[in-house]
Write a protein that holds these residues in place. Structure first.
Motif, PDB file in Angstrom:
ATOM      1  N   LEU A 166       0.802  -1.088  -0.091  1.00 40.87           N
ATOM      2  CA  LEU A 166       0.104  -0.023  -0.096  1.00 40.87           C
ATOM      3  C   LEU A 166       0.753   1.288  -0.222  1.00 40.87           C
ATOM      4  CD1 LEU A 166      -3.048  -0.905   2.618  1.00 40.87           C
ATOM      5  CD2 LEU A 166      -2.919  -0.830   0.018  1.00 40.87           C
ATOM      6  N   GLY A 167       2.220   1.194  -0.312  1.00 42.85           N
ATOM      7  CA  GLY A 167       3.201   2.278  -0.539  1.00 42.85           C
ATOM      8  C   GLY A 167       3.054   3.132   1.039  1.00 42.85           C
ATOM      9  N   GLN A 168       3.056   2.426   2.085  1.00 48.88           N
ATOM     10  CA  GLN A 168       2.670   3.138   3.449  1.00 48.88           C
ATOM     11  C   GLN A 168       4.321   3.819   3.839  1.00 48.88           C
ATOM     12  OE1 GLN A 168       0.297   0.312   5.551  1.00 48.88           O
ATOM     13  NE2 GLN A 168      -1.437   1.422   4.840  1.00 48.88           N
ATOM     14  N   ASN A 169       4.371   5.037   3.701  1.00 46.04           N
ATOM     15  CA  ASN A 169       5.850   5.556   3.994  1.00 46.04           C
ATOM     16  C   ASN A 169       5.150   6.954   4.502  1.00 46.04           C
ATOM     17  OD1 ASN A 169       6.850   4.027   1.475  1.00 46.04           O
ATOM     18  ND2 ASN A 169       8.144   3.878   3.232  1.00 46.04           N
ATOM     19  N   PHE A 170       5.174   7.321   6.010  1.00 48.14           N
ATOM     20  CA  PHE A 170       4.352   8.212   6.326  1.00 48.14           C
ATOM     21  C   PHE A 170       5.471   9.522   6.502  1.00 48.14           C
ATOM     22  CE2 PHE A 170       2.240   4.402   7.927  1.00 48.14           C
ATOM     23  CZ  PHE A 170       1.109   4.617   7.266  1.00 48.14           C
ATOM     24  N   VAL A 171       4.993  10.602   6.298  1.00 50.97           N
ATOM     25  CA  VAL A 171       5.749  11.749   6.302  1.00 50.97           C
ATOM     26  C   VAL A 171       5.910  12.354   7.696  1.00 50.97           C
ATOM     27  CG1 VAL A 171       6.369  14.437   5.852  1.00 50.97           C
ATOM     28  CG2 VAL A 171       5.537  12.571   4.034  1.00 50.97           C
ATOM     29  N   ASP A 223     -10.829   2.742  -2.590  1.00 50.82           N
ATOM     30  CA  ASP A 223      -9.624   2.679  -3.517  1.00 50.82           C
ATOM     31  C   ASP A 223      -9.521   3.712  -4.552  1.00 50.82           C
ATOM     32  OD1 ASP A 223      -7.930   1.801  -5.363  1.00 50.82           O
ATOM     33  OD2 ASP A 223      -8.351  -0.093  -5.522  1.00 50.82           O
ATOM     34  N   ALA A 224      -8.780   4.705  -4.220  1.00 51.51           N
ATOM     35  CA  ALA A 224      -8.502   5.936  -5.335  1.00 51.51           C
ATOM     36  C   ALA A 224      -8.542   5.582  -6.702  1.00 51.51           C
ATOM     37  CB  ALA A 224      -7.512   6.920  -4.797  1.00 51.51           C
ATOM     38  N   GLY A 235      -4.703   8.997   0.072  1.00 47.33           N
ATOM     39  CA  GLY A 235      -4.289   8.191   1.178  1.00 47.33           C
ATOM     40  C   GLY A 235      -3.493   9.041   2.309  1.00 47.33           C
ATOM     41  N   PRO A 236      -4.375   9.747   3.094  1.00 49.70           N
ATOM     42  CA  PRO A 236      -3.972  10.501   4.277  1.00 49.70           C
ATOM     43  C   PRO A 236      -3.019   9.695   5.098  1.00 49.70           C
ATOM     44  CG  PRO A 236      -6.221   9.921   4.392  1.00 49.70           C
ATOM     45  CD  PRO A 236      -5.786   9.358   3.021  1.00 49.70           C
ATOM     46  N   GLY A 237      -3.178   8.388   5.273  1.00 46.49           N
ATOM     47  CA  GLY A 237      -2.324   7.878   6.048  1.00 46.49           C
ATOM     48  C   GLY A 237      -2.723   8.214   7.848  1.00 46.49           C
ATOM     49  N   ASN A 293       0.411  12.543  -1.092  1.00 45.39           N
ATOM     50  CA  ASN A 293       1.575  11.961  -0.996  1.00 45.39           C
ATOM     51  C   ASN A 293       1.310  10.822  -1.558  1.00 45.39           C
ATOM     52  OD1 ASN A 293       3.762  10.422  -0.428  1.00 45.39           O
ATOM     53  ND2 ASN A 293       3.556  10.885   1.853  1.00 45.39           N
ATOM     54  N   PRO A 323       0.442   6.830  -3.046  1.00 43.02           N
ATOM     55  CA  PRO A 323       1.037   5.541  -2.892  1.00 43.02           C
ATOM     56  C   PRO A 323       1.686   5.160  -4.188  1.00 43.02           C
ATOM     57  CG  PRO A 323      -1.216   5.412  -3.044  1.00 43.02           C
ATOM     58  CD  PRO A 323      -0.955   6.809  -2.881  1.00 43.02           C
ATOM     59  N   GLU A 357      -9.089   6.875   1.576  1.00 44.75           N
ATOM     60  CA  GLU A 357      -8.023   6.047   2.030  1.00 44.75           C
ATOM     61  C   GLU A 357      -8.348   4.781   2.127  1.00 44.75           C
ATOM     62  OE1 GLU A 357      -4.433   6.321   3.850  1.00 44.75           O
ATOM     63  OE2 GLU A 357      -5.197   4.406   3.455  1.00 44.75           O
ATOM     64  N   ILE A 358      -7.585   3.740   1.529  1.00 45.44           N
ATOM     65  CA  ILE A 358      -7.943   2.412   1.295  1.00 45.44           C
ATOM     66  C   ILE A 358      -7.971   1.617   2.486  1.00 45.44           C
ATOM     67  CG2 ILE A 358      -5.824   1.629   0.503  1.00 45.44           C
ATOM     68  CD1 ILE A 358      -7.074   0.205  -1.746  1.00 45.44           C
TER      69      ILE A 358
HETATM   70  C1  LIG Z   1       2.894   7.429   0.738  1.00 40.97           C
HETATM   71  S1  LIG Z   1       1.617   6.983   1.933  1.00 40.97           S
HETATM   72  C2  LIG Z   1       1.277   8.814   2.430  1.00 40.97           C
HETATM   73  C3  LIG Z   1       0.699   8.809   3.656  1.00 40.97           C
HETATM   74  C4  LIG Z   1       0.257  10.292   4.210  1.00 40.97           C
HETATM   75  N1  LIG Z   1      -0.269  11.240   3.341  1.00 40.97           N
HETATM   76  C5  LIG Z   1       1.761  10.918   4.544  1.00 40.97           C
HETATM   77  O1  LIG Z   1       2.015  11.779   3.908  1.00 40.97           O
HETATM   78  O2  LIG Z   1       2.286  10.679   5.506  1.00 40.97           O
HETATM   79  C6  LIG Z   1       0.358   6.358   1.176  1.00 40.97           C
HETATM   80  C7  LIG Z   1      -1.078   6.175   1.730  1.00 40.97           C
HETATM   81  O3  LIG Z   1      -1.899   5.829   0.688  1.00 40.97           O
HETATM   82  C8  LIG Z   1      -2.593   4.754   1.297  1.00 40.97           C
HETATM   83  N2  LIG Z   1      -3.046   3.948  -0.091  1.00 40.97           N
HETATM   84  C9  LIG Z   1      -2.715   3.115  -0.664  1.00 40.97           C
HETATM   85  N3  LIG Z   1      -3.112   2.491  -1.846  1.00 40.97           N
HETATM   86  C10 LIG Z   1      -4.584   3.300  -1.939  1.00 40.97           C
HETATM   87  C11 LIG Z   1      -5.373   3.292  -2.927  1.00 40.97           C
HETATM   88  N4  LIG Z   1      -5.525   2.626  -3.883  1.00 40.97           N
HETATM   89  N5  LIG Z   1      -6.326   4.418  -2.650  1.00 40.97           N
HETATM   90  C12 LIG Z   1      -6.310   5.049  -1.596  1.00 40.97           C
HETATM   91  N6  LIG Z   1      -5.351   5.076  -0.507  1.00 40.97           N
HETATM   92  C13 LIG Z   1      -4.393   4.314  -0.830  1.00 40.97           C
HETATM   93  C14 LIG Z   1      -2.042   4.093   2.236  1.00 40.97           C
HETATM   94  O4  LIG Z   1      -2.659   3.404   3.121  1.00 40.97           O
HETATM   95  C15 LIG Z   1      -1.272   5.100   2.572  1.00 40.97           C
HETATM   96  O5  LIG Z   1      -1.870   5.682   3.774  1.00 40.97           O
END
Ligand SMILES: C[S@@+](CC[C@H](N)C(=O)[O-])C[C@H]1O[C@@H](n2cnc3c(N)ncnc32)[C@H](O)[C@@H]1O
Length: 296
Positions: free
Chosen positions: A37-42, A118-119, A67-69, A137, A139, A88-89
Motif C-alpha cells: 500500500l506504499g505506506q511511508n508516512f511523512v 480505493d482511489a 492516502g491520508p495515512g 503524497n 502511494p 484512504e484504502i
Molecule cells: C505514501 S503514504 C502517504 C501517507 C500520508 N499522506 C503521509 O504523507 O504521511 C500512501 C497512503 O496511501 C494509502 N493508499 C495506498 N493505496 C491506496 C489506494 N489505492 N487508494 C487510497 N489510498 C491508498 C496508504 O494506505 C497510505 O496511507
C-alpha cells in the motif's frame, strides 16, 4: 503565556506531526506499514507545509487528498483550505483519521470528510463535493493510474500537486524527444500543463523508502485545446498506448494493429501531418489528438 508558548491546537491551528508523533500514532493504532500500500508516512512539518504552499491552495479550495495515512499532510491542509476530502484504502487508517484530527485540530475537524475507498476506482458519486485540487503524497506503486483516473473522472479538479517517486515525477514532466518521455507524460499532458515542482529526500519518511521523491504539479488547461470528453480521451489514450507499446519501431509499424495495417497507419499518420517514419516519443499530446481524430 506568550503566543509562541500556546500549543497550535489551542490557537485554532493544527498541531502537525513530527517523528515522535508518527511513531506514537502508528503504535497506538497497531499500524505495520506495508509496501503493497506504499505506506511511508511523512514526519516532517516543513515538508507538508512546503507541499501545501507549492499546491497554491487556499480558503476557496476543496482538496481531495489520496492516502491520508496517519494525517501528516491532512493536518497541514486543514490549516489552509476550506474542506479536505480524504480517500484512504486502509480501513484502520480511514477510521482513525477523524480521531487524530479531532485531537490535534479540534477547531478544524468539521472541515474533513474521510472516504474509505480505493482511489484507483473511486467513483465521483462516492466523493461528497466537487474537489478543486488534488494534493497528495501518493502511494508510489499506483501513482500514475490514480492521477489519470482522478483527472478523467473529476472535471472539477483544476490543479494537482502530488509527491511521487522521483523517477516517476521526471517521467510525468518529460518533454517529447527525451528518453524518459512516454505514456505517463503524454497522458498527463492531455489534461494540462505538467511541471516538476521540487525534490524530497528519503529522511522525512517513516519507514525510510529506498527511493527519492519528487513533487509534480499539473494545472488543467483552463481552455482545453481539444475535446476532453470520455470518448475522445479513450480514443487518444488507445493510440498513445499503441504507439509506446513498441517504442523502438516507427509509427507506421507500431500502429499497424491500431489502424488495421501498416499501410492504413501510414495513411492516417500523413492525414494527421506526422511523418510515418517518426517514433511515438517525438510526438506531443496535440499530435496524438490529431492522430486519434483520423480513426473513423
Ligand atoms: C505514501 S503514504 C502517504 C501517507 C500520508 N499522506 C503521509 O504523507 O504521511 C500512501 C497512503 O496511501 C494509502 N493508499 C495506498 N493505496 C491506496 C489506494 N489505492 N487508494 C487510497 N489510498 C491508498 C496508504 O494506505 C497510505 O496511507
Amino acid at each position: 503565556m506568550s503566543d509562541a508558548e500556546v500549543p497550535p491546537a489551542a490557537r485554532g491551528q493544527a498541531a502537525l506531526l513530527g517523528p515522535a508523533e508518527v511513531r506514537a500514532l502508528a503504535e497506538e493504532f497497531g499500524v505495520r506499514p506495508t509496501k503493497q500500500l506504499g505506506q511511508n508516512f511523512v514526519h516532517d512539518a516543513n515538508t507538508v507545509r512546503r507541499i501545501v504552499a507549492t499546491a497554491g491552495v487556499g480558503r476557496e479550495d476543496t482538496v481531495l487528498e489520496v492516502g491520508p495515512g496517519l494525517g501528516s499532510l491532512t493536518l497541514a491542509l486543514l490549516d489552509v483550505v476550506d474542506r479536505v476530502i480524504a480517500v484512504e484504502i486502509d480501513p484502520n487508517l480511514a477510521a482513525r483519521l477523524p480521531v487524530t484530527v479531532a485531537d490535534r485540530a479540534p477547531d478544524l475537524a468539521d472541515r474533513l470528510t474521510v472516504v474509505g475507498a480505493d482511489a484507483m476506482r473511486v467513483k465521483p458519486s462516492e466523493i461528497p463535493g466537487e474537489p478543486t485540487a488534488l494534493v497528495a503524497n501518493l502511494p508510489y506503486n499506483v501513482a500514475v493510474p490514480v492521477l489519470l483516473h482522478l483527472f478523467s473522472e473529476l472535471p472539477s479538479l483544476r490543479t494537482a500537486l502530488v509527491m511521487v517517486q522521483a523517477e516517476v515525477a521526471d517521467r510525468l514532466a518529460a518533454s517529447p524527444g527525451s528518453k524518459i518521455y512516454g505514456v505517463p507524460s503524454v497522458k498527463a499532458n492531455f489534461f494540462g500543463a505538467v511541471r516538476r515542482a521540487g525534490a524530497v529526500g528519503r529522511a522525512v519518511f517513516w519507514p525510510v523508502p529506498k527511493v527519492e521523491s519528487g513533487l509534480v504539479r499539473i494545472d488543467r488547461y483552463a481552455e482545453p485545446p481539444w475535446p476532453v470528453d470520455d470518448e475522445n480521451r479513450r480514443r487518444v489514450f488507445a493510440v498513445i498506448d499503441a504507439a509506446f507499446a513498441q517504442r523502438r519501431k516507427t509509427l507506421r509499424a507500431a500502429l499497424g494493429g491500431w489502424a488495421g495495417s501498416p499501410a492504413e497507419a501510414e495513411r492516417r499518420l500523413l492525414e494527421a501531418g506526422i511523418p510515418p517514419s517518426s517514433r511515438g516519443e517525438t510526438l506531443d499530446a496535440a499530435a496524438f489528438v490529431r492522430l486519434a481524430a483520423t480513426h473513423p
